[in-house]
Design a protein around this motif. Structure first.
Motif, short mmCIF file in Angstrom:
data_model
loop_
_atom_site.label_atom_id
_atom_site.label_comp_id
_atom_site.label_asym_id
_atom_site.label_seq_id
_atom_site.Cartn_x
_atom_site.Cartn_y
_atom_site.Cartn_z
N PHE A 73 3.84 6.18 -5.27
CA PHE A 73 3.82 6.32 -6.72
C PHE A 73 2.95 7.48 -7.19
CE2 PHE A 73 1.58 4.96 -10.71
CZ PHE A 73 2.65 5.14 -11.57
N VAL A 74 1.88 7.76 -6.45
CA VAL A 74 0.90 8.75 -6.91
C VAL A 74 1.41 10.20 -6.94
CG1 VAL A 74 -1.41 9.70 -6.56
CG2 VAL A 74 -0.99 7.29 -6.13
N PRO A 75 2.07 10.72 -5.88
CA PRO A 75 2.49 12.12 -5.91
C PRO A 75 3.38 12.48 -7.10
CG PRO A 75 2.69 11.24 -3.71
CD PRO A 75 2.42 10.08 -4.62
N ASN A 76 4.19 11.54 -7.57
CA ASN A 76 5.09 11.81 -8.69
C ASN A 76 4.32 12.09 -9.97
OD1 ASN A 76 7.31 11.39 -7.04
ND2 ASN A 76 7.37 9.22 -7.49
N LEU A 77 3.20 11.41 -10.17
CA LEU A 77 2.42 11.56 -11.39
C LEU A 77 1.12 12.35 -11.19
CD1 LEU A 77 2.79 7.98 -12.92
CD2 LEU A 77 4.13 10.02 -13.40
N GLU A 94 -2.88 0.44 -14.41
CA GLU A 94 -1.70 -0.10 -15.09
C GLU A 94 -0.43 0.52 -14.54
OE1 GLU A 94 -5.24 -0.84 -17.45
OE2 GLU A 94 -4.42 1.01 -16.59
N GLY A 95 -0.51 1.80 -14.17
CA GLY A 95 0.65 2.47 -13.57
C GLY A 95 1.02 1.88 -12.23
N VAL A 102 4.56 -1.38 -8.70
CA VAL A 102 4.78 -2.48 -7.75
C VAL A 102 5.81 -3.46 -8.31
CG1 VAL A 102 3.71 -4.48 -6.64
CG2 VAL A 102 2.53 -2.28 -6.66
N LYS A 103 5.71 -3.72 -9.60
CA LYS A 103 6.65 -4.63 -10.25
C LYS A 103 8.08 -4.12 -10.16
CE LYS A 103 7.50 -6.98 -14.67
NZ LYS A 103 7.02 -7.14 -16.07
N LYS A 104 8.26 -2.82 -10.45
CA LYS A 104 9.60 -2.23 -10.42
C LYS A 104 10.16 -2.11 -9.01
CE LYS A 104 9.40 0.46 -14.71
NZ LYS A 104 9.43 1.83 -15.31
N SER A 105 9.28 -1.99 -8.03
CA SER A 105 9.73 -1.84 -6.64
C SER A 105 10.36 -3.11 -6.09
CB SER A 105 8.55 -1.45 -5.75
OG SER A 105 7.65 -2.54 -5.58
N ARG A 106 9.95 -4.27 -6.63
CA ARG A 106 10.46 -5.57 -6.21
C ARG A 106 10.22 -5.85 -4.72
NH1 ARG A 106 16.28 -6.06 -9.45
NH2 ARG A 106 15.40 -5.82 -11.55
N VAL A 107 9.17 -5.26 -4.18
CA VAL A 107 8.85 -5.51 -2.77
C VAL A 107 8.18 -6.87 -2.58
CG1 VAL A 107 8.66 -3.07 -2.20
CG2 VAL A 107 6.62 -4.32 -2.94
N SER A 108 7.67 -7.42 -3.68
CA SER A 108 7.03 -8.73 -3.62
C SER A 108 7.89 -9.78 -4.31
CB SER A 108 5.65 -8.68 -4.30
OG SER A 108 5.05 -9.96 -4.32
N GLN A 109 8.09 -10.88 -3.63
CA GLN A 109 8.89 -11.97 -4.19
C GLN A 109 8.08 -12.82 -5.16
OE1 GLN A 109 10.55 -14.14 -0.88
NE2 GLN A 109 11.93 -12.48 -0.31
N VAL A 110 6.76 -12.64 -5.15
CA VAL A 110 5.90 -13.34 -6.09
C VAL A 110 5.26 -12.32 -7.02
CG1 VAL A 110 5.41 -15.24 -4.52
CG2 VAL A 110 3.91 -13.25 -4.52
N LYS A 125 0.84 -1.20 0.00
CA LYS A 125 0.00 0.00 0.00
C LYS A 125 0.87 1.25 0.00
CE LYS A 125 -4.35 -1.50 2.15
NZ LYS A 125 -5.26 -1.26 3.29
N ALA A 126 1.92 1.23 0.81
CA ALA A 126 2.83 2.37 0.87
C ALA A 126 3.51 2.60 -0.47
CB ALA A 126 3.87 2.15 1.96
N THR A 127 3.84 1.52 -1.16
CA THR A 127 4.46 1.61 -2.48
C THR A 127 3.51 2.27 -3.47
OG1 THR A 127 5.78 -0.39 -2.08
CG2 THR A 127 5.49 0.29 -4.37
N CYS A 128 2.24 1.90 -3.41
CA CYS A 128 1.25 2.49 -4.30
C CYS A 128 1.06 3.98 -4.02
CB CYS A 128 -0.10 1.77 -4.14
SG CYS A 128 -0.13 0.08 -4.79
N LEU A 129 1.00 4.35 -2.73
CA LEU A 129 0.82 5.75 -2.37
C LEU A 129 2.03 6.59 -2.76
CD1 LEU A 129 -0.89 5.48 1.14
CD2 LEU A 129 -1.93 6.18 -1.02
#
Length: 229
Positions: free
Chosen positions: A117-121, A127-128, A133-141, A111-115
């Protein structure tokens, strides 16, 4: 996609190593494939005495032919699966669960990763968020688009994001008209419920907007587009 991940034991070698009771138990568990079976349902199905069933289960586990897996829907009940199968997400609960329990820490990080991301754009599409989330690599799956949408929608419910519809103008210029997207809610000026999605809540001209003024709901492009949504 095949549900098999592990190498399937040779059927002849398995048969040779099992007693008659173990074979009954093993076949019943293996027939359920990735869904596995609870100990209670297993004992009903095989119709063996509890002592024989428990002894057979212990032996099958020692031989690495079956294993216990957590079932997030029935935490207090033992659930077995043949060792060659991966348990279904219907059993494990999917990416949001670890060992049968909701992984609140993992969800919080996402959730923190998603939040972040928003101020920058300023405005973000689903899709963004998926790409962020994919680029952050916070998830191993690898998380599906549907799973990311669940996260984003939970942030809407938490009053962290508002769901809006692109007008194709201004900050929405790069987003097709009519496409659903998300904006960060200003913590110092939160709006809740239905008002959170009205463009007035984030309009820079709101202070001079009046019913009969130059800027008004009657002439507002954003407001009329929102009404059409």
């Amino acid at each position: 996609m095949s549900q098999l991940k592990r190498k399937r034991p040779d059927s002849n070698s398995v048969a040779d190593s099992l007693t008659e009771h173990e074979r009954v138990v093993y076949d019943a568990i293996r027939s359920k494939q990735e869904m596995g079976i609870s100990q209670r349902d297993l004992k009903r199905e095989i119709n063996l005495l509890d002592k024989l069933a428990s002894k057979s289960l212990k032996s099958l586990q020692d031989k690495n032919l079956v294993r216990l897996v957590p079932n997030f829907q029935s935490k207090g009940m033992k659930h077995y699966i043949a060792a060659e199968f991966n348990p279904s997400t219907e059993i494990t609960g999917g990416a949001w669960y670890t060992d049968g329990s909701l992984d609140s820490d993992f969800i919080g990080v996402l959730k923190a990763t998603c939040l972040k991301f928003v101020p920058n754009l300023k405005v973000a599409t689903l899709e963004g968020f998926v790409e962020a989330v994919k680029k952050s690599r916070v998830s191993q799956v690898e998380l599906s688009k549907k799973q990311i949408e669940e996260l984003v929608e939970s942030l809407v419910c938490d009053n962290e994001l508002m769901k809006v519809k692109s007008t194709g103008i201004g900050e929405f210029a790069s987003i097709p008209v009519g496409k659903v997207c998300y904006k960060r809610i200003d913590k110092g000026n939160r709006v809740s419920g239905t008002m959170a999605s009205i463009p007035c809540g984030v309009c820079p001209q709101i202070s001079i907007c009046t019913p009969d003024g130059i800027v008004s709901p009657k002439t507002c492009v954003y407001y009329n587009t929102w009404l059409d949504f």
